[in-house]
Motif scaffolding. Structure first.
Motif, PDB file in Angstrom:
ATOM      1  N   ASP A 215       0.852  -1.183   0.000  1.00 49.37           N
ATOM      2  CA  ASP A 215       0.000   0.000   0.000  1.00 49.37           C
ATOM      3  C   ASP A 215       0.895   1.243   0.000  1.00 49.37           C
ATOM      4  N   GLU A 218       0.483   3.734   2.978  1.00 47.05           N
ATOM      5  CA  GLU A 218       1.084   3.244   4.217  1.00 47.05           C
ATOM      6  C   GLU A 218       2.597   3.135   4.103  1.00 47.05           C
ATOM      7  N   GLY A 221       3.856   7.118   3.296  1.00 46.56           N
ATOM      8  CA  GLY A 221       3.134   8.221   3.902  1.00 46.56           C
ATOM      9  C   GLY A 221       4.027   9.150   4.709  1.00 46.56           C
ATOM     10  N   ASP A 222       5.086   8.592   5.318  1.00 50.18           N
ATOM     11  CA  ASP A 222       5.997   9.408   6.118  1.00 50.18           C
ATOM     12  C   ASP A 222       7.283   9.746   5.378  1.00 50.18           C
TER      13      ASP A 222
END
Length: 480
Positions: A215, A218, A221-222
């Protein structure tokens, strides 16, 4: 009158061989005279095959035999032809011209030995590239530093053996690994390597081992920083990066539903880096012309959340950099030659015309309106475009530092070079011109904002006392 006698210049060759050849012919055996030319060539081919053991020499044409007869007569199979030599390909996939690549002195006039001293003075080596602020960097000599350096040094094997594990590393380790590969791996990093680290292997490889597709929200995302300093123009292009970071056009906009009762459509593909805020596209000035502003403008439209950008070493903003010296005929009636590109060879020096550069920077500021940090190290030749004005079609064009780029608080306008004690007068003069241009840009931005925008900090070079003395003496000579 008696007839004149003309002695002929050419006569019939003697039937007797010269004494030099008589000795060699006497030693010749009848066997040598009986051998034909075809037999001699066959012996040469046979000897070349026995010596080399391969079919690289002159090979005799072996007649083909049907497979059934070959098995009955126990004739060995005909050896396969040698594989064709792989053709050299350029970065963009085109076939390279035959022969070795041209020397850099042929491509770049600044590095030619026939270039004028003023032009040679601008080439002081590679510019200093500062990292993006706030990026993670392991301590020198630590365990993480040693492991990442070893992976970068052995990148040819690591990207094949550990392709199912590299994309599972933490985001800060992946960004650091990218910078290490760019620094330590000679060929650099390709778009396939970048996709492997950021999104994992291809779907076919994942399906072969029954591994689920990651994903991206996920996974990345950071991931906020992407350092590609030195990669643009060397191992990847902005067009490839644009295709990797963007969303496919057919999936960007969902189809409108005919009824409210229809369930909401599922979300389509997302961006590879949805929260990317820091990007470094610094280039080496030697390959600067390969950095395309046209492709950068296309990429900027897909990065509205970008707050930090590094464009160190980029050439002057232009949409047609290769047409700077091209002229075309205006029409058949007049037949006058006009400049094809918006920027000509004398636009900056004689005319003071910066309209094209201002237009490109204005379009960039419209897309990247969230910038807070901008690094233009090594771009001193086009610093005037940051403060000049040009007459547009209906209005005056200029870079808006109070509106579009009113959030920028740190602007780095350094030269990227260091003046030594043995530097020439041309190098010191050019260094001083860049410093004066940076100071003028700082005053222009402060005057344009005049309290409307944020406070800006412009980082620029400072001249030493010896350099100031050289500049003062040169100005006194000019006045005298």
């Amino acid at each position: 009158m008696p007839k004149k006698r003309h002695q002929s210049k050419y006569s019939k060759p003697p039937s007797v061989a010269p004494p030099i050849l008589s000795s060699s012919s006497s030693r010749a055996t009848p066997e040598h005279h009986e051998r034909s030319v075809n037999q001699i060539l066959a012996d040469l081919r046979r000897s070349s095959l026995t010596q080399s053991g391969t079919s690289t020499g002159y090979t005799a044409a072996t007649p083909t035999v049907p497979p059934l007869i070959r098995q009955i007569l126990q004739i060995p199979e005909t050896p396969a032809p040698p594989p064709r030599r792989l053709q050299r390909r350029e970065i963009n996939g085109r076939r390279a011209p035959p022969g070795p690549p041209p020397p850099r002195s042929w491509v770049s006039l600044a590095q030619s030995r026939h270039a004028p001293p003023e032009l040679k003075a601008s080439v002081l080596g590679r510019i200093q590239i500062w990292p993006l602020p706030g990026t993670y960097a392991p301590d020198a000599g630590s365990f993480v530093d040693q492991v990442l350096r070893q992976i970068a040094l052995d990148w040819d094997q690591q990207r094949r053996w550990n392709k199912f594990y590299l994309y599972t590393l933490p985001s800060r380790l992946r960004t650091t690994l990218l910078s290490y590969v760019l620094e330590l791996h000679g060929p650099g990093i390709t778009i396939k390597d970048l996709r492997l680290i950021l999104a994992g292997p291809a779907e076919e490889d994942l399906a072969q081992y029954e591994i689920e597709k990651p994903d991206l929200v996920e996974l990345n995302g950071d991931l906020l920083c992407l350092d590609l300093a030195g990669a643009v123009g060397k191992s990847l292009t902005l067009k490839e990066l644009n295709e990797l970071l963007g969303i496919p056009r057919e999936a960007a906009e969902p189809d409108l539903q005919d009824s409210w009762d229809v369930p909401a459509p599922t979300s389509g593909p997302v961006k590879l880096l949805p929260n990317l805020s820091q990007l470094s596209l610094a280039v080496d000035p030697g390959v600067g012309p390969l950095a395309s502003w046209k492709q950068l403008l296309s990429l900027a439209t897909k990065l509205p959340t970008l707050t930090h950008l590094n464009l160190s070493g980029w050439p002057e903003p232009s949409l047609t950099p290769n047409a700077k010296f091209v002229k075309v005929t205006s029409s058949v009636a007049t037949g006058r030659l006009i400049q094809y590109a918006a920027t000509g060879p004398y636009s900056h020096d004689l005319d003071g015309e910066w309209s094209e550069a201002i237009l490109v920077l204005k379009r960039l500021s419209k897309s990247l309106y969230s910038l807070e940090y901008l690094d233009l190290t090594g771009c001193g030749d086009w610093f005037p475009a940051l403060m000049k004005e040009s007459d547009g079609t209906f209005m005056v064009d200029f870079v808006d530092w109070a509106g579009d780029w009113g959030k920028i608080m740190t602007l780095r306008l350094c030269s990227g070079y260091a003046i030594a004690d043995d530097s020439t007068i041309g190098q010191v003069t050019r260094f001083a011109d860049w410093a004066e241009s940076a100071t003028a840009v700082e005053k222009h931005i402060i005057a344009q904002r005049s309290g409307r925008g944020r406070w800006i900090s412009v980082e620029k070079d400072t001249l030493s006392e010896s350099a100031k003395a050289v500049i003062a003496s040169q100005r006194l000579r000019g006045i005298a």
